[in-house]
Write a protein that holds these residues in place. Sequence first.
Motif, PDB file in Angstrom:
ATOM      1  N   PHE A  35      48.073  39.621  34.150  1.00 14.29           N
ATOM      2  CA  PHE A  35      46.668  39.696  34.588  1.00 14.29           C
ATOM      3  C   PHE A  35      46.431  38.989  35.927  1.00 14.29           C
ATOM      4  CE2 PHE A  35      46.222  41.455  30.466  1.00 14.29           C
ATOM      5  CZ  PHE A  35      45.216  42.398  30.645  1.00 14.29           C
ATOM      6  N   THR A  36      47.502  38.827  36.700  1.00 12.84           N
ATOM      7  CA  THR A  36      47.339  38.371  38.077  1.00 12.84           C
ATOM      8  C   THR A  36      46.768  39.566  38.835  1.00 12.84           C
ATOM      9  OG1 THR A  36      49.218  36.949  37.842  1.00 12.84           O
ATOM     10  CG2 THR A  36      48.614  37.537  40.095  1.00 12.84           C
ATOM     11  N   PRO A  65      40.486  35.909  42.547  1.00 18.04           N
ATOM     12  CA  PRO A  65      41.655  35.169  42.068  1.00 18.04           C
ATOM     13  C   PRO A  65      41.846  33.883  42.871  1.00 18.04           C
ATOM     14  CG  PRO A  65      42.327  37.084  43.369  1.00 18.04           C
ATOM     15  CD  PRO A  65      40.835  37.170  43.204  1.00 18.04           C
ATOM     16  N   ASP A  66      41.132  33.770  43.997  1.00 12.08           N
ATOM     17  CA  ASP A  66      41.291  32.604  44.859  1.00 12.08           C
ATOM     18  C   ASP A  66      40.118  31.655  44.643  1.00 12.08           C
ATOM     19  OD1 ASP A  66      43.563  33.860  46.299  1.00 12.08           O
ATOM     20  OD2 ASP A  66      42.002  35.309  46.767  1.00 12.08           O
ATOM     21  N   PRO A  71      39.421  35.852  34.991  1.00 17.02           N
ATOM     22  CA  PRO A  71      38.981  37.185  35.408  1.00 17.02           C
ATOM     23  C   PRO A  71      37.662  37.566  34.745  1.00 17.02           C
ATOM     24  CG  PRO A  71      40.993  37.315  34.095  1.00 17.02           C
ATOM     25  CD  PRO A  71      40.691  35.868  34.272  1.00 17.02           C
ATOM     26  N   THR A  72      36.778  38.146  35.538  1.00 15.54           N
ATOM     27  CA  THR A  72      35.436  38.502  35.072  1.00 15.54           C
ATOM     28  C   THR A  72      35.096  39.894  35.566  1.00 15.54           C
ATOM     29  OG1 THR A  72      34.795  36.187  35.276  1.00 15.54           O
ATOM     30  CG2 THR A  72      32.998  37.800  35.230  1.00 15.54           C
ATOM     31  N   MET A 128      32.011  41.471  45.848  1.00 16.06           N
ATOM     32  CA  MET A 128      31.862  40.033  45.602  1.00 16.06           C
ATOM     33  C   MET A 128      33.236  39.362  45.528  1.00 16.06           C
ATOM     34  SD  MET A 128      29.212  38.247  45.208  1.00 16.06           S
ATOM     35  CE  MET A 128      28.989  36.506  44.949  1.00 16.06           C
ATOM     36  N   SER A 129      34.165  40.034  44.870  1.00 20.24           N
ATOM     37  CA  SER A 129      35.510  39.486  44.733  1.00 20.24           C
ATOM     38  C   SER A 129      36.179  39.384  46.111  1.00 20.24           C
ATOM     39  CB  SER A 129      36.314  40.410  43.808  1.00 20.24           C
ATOM     40  OG  SER A 129      37.630  39.979  43.688  1.00 20.24           O
ATOM     41  N   ILE A 130      36.051  40.460  46.895  1.00 18.77           N
ATOM     42  CA  ILE A 130      36.636  40.482  48.248  1.00 18.77           C
ATOM     43  C   ILE A 130      35.970  39.400  49.105  1.00 18.77           C
ATOM     44  CG2 ILE A 130      36.751  41.867  50.372  1.00 18.77           C
ATOM     45  CD1 ILE A 130      37.059  44.354  48.534  1.00 18.77           C
TER      46      ILE A 130
END
Length: 351
Positions: A35-36, A65-66, A71-72, A128-130
């Motif tokens: 799950f990376t 991840p940073d 994870p969401t 949002m993740s980016i």
Amino acid sequence: MNARAHELKVREVISETADAVSLIFDIPTDLTGRFTYAPGQYLTLRVPSERTGSVARCYSLSSSPDGDERPTVTVKRTPGGYGSNWLCDNVSAGDVLTVLEPAGNFTPRSWNRDLLLCAAGSGITPIMSILKSALRLGRGDIAVLYANRDRPSIIFATQLQELVRRYPRRLTVVHWLESERGLPTARGIAGLARPYRRNDVYLCGPAGFASTVKQGLGQLRVSERSIHEEKYRSLTDNPFEHATIAHPDPVGPVPVASAESAIVTVDIDGETHTLPWPRTKKLLDVLLDHGIDAPYVCRESACATCICSVKQGRTRMLMNESLIEEELAQGLTLACQTLPESDSLHISFDQ
Ligand SMILES: Cc1cc2nc3c(=O)[nH]c(=O)nc-3n(C[C@H](O)[C@H](O)[C@H](O)COP(=O)(O)OP(=O)(O)OC[C@H]3O[C@@H](n4cnc5c(N)ncnc54)[C@H](O)[C@@H]3O)c2cc1C
């Protein structure tokens, strides 16, 4: 059951707006590697159904991840939709969901470039993740152009405000609210995006919004090549209901090319297989038929989970909704749509 499916416990459910929830997953230690994920990728969730057994739905990871510990994913209700409403209505902390490993290629190649991130509604999720990764890892300036119906429907409004406060020199967030300005127009988007027209563009939102943004950016002569788009849709195939183990590779003489079949050598998960590749059969189907656990989700070229690289030989794709020209030029292809053109080919799923 798909070999890449795992049972994950939902640690927490956060109500983001009246019609969106975030599901935070606990990842057991033995699955940490599986799950990376990269910013912009998504998870595929199995949603139980009395009618069909289950349906599969993809949800982008809104976490980074940073910096984010777990994870969401963030799910917004689609009016009349089955999967999104089931998830919003039924999932509570402590529940266990069946989830495929992260997939997708909606991820910037470099964190130091200036970015223009365009989202509408639930399209903010991969953005949002980016955004969080780019702010933490990169040095570029970032503009977010974010369209919503009205103020209460803005997902992550507070988090965005907080990021602007923390990175005032690098981050600008521009909201477009339909309640105040009507639906986004190409001209309006062009006006707002003008200062950022040289940035790399990442775009996610409903089809109408995406096409308006592309028209607006077209007015600014932004090349299509610098626009990366994530398209949302519901899967029609169900990767949770397919068994991947079919007929294991027979040990026998090395196959030879014929009028009906090419020969392909495939590197996958550190192993190498040499197989006949019927000329009218897609590579993913050939691999699954031989019991090889190739990655896939949609089988319709949209998700890019089955991305692989053609090391030798010529191939062609029947359909391609994911790969951009640059990736095609690098020899990347989608196994679910790829047919052989040469007699002898070498394909690699390994980096
Ligand atoms: C890469 C990717 C990332 C995405 N990321 C996000 C995200 O971050 N956030 C987000 O909100 N969305 C995201 N989506 C969209 C998401 O996957 C769904 O398409 C969306 O939630 C709508 O699904 P739905 O089932 O609610 O609606 P629909 O797909 O419109 O539901 C209707 C469908 O369900 C079927 N159906 C109805 N009732 C039943 C039943 N009882 N049993 C079985 N089938 C039934 C109907 O036949 C119909 O086909 C993403 C999609 C992709 C491809």
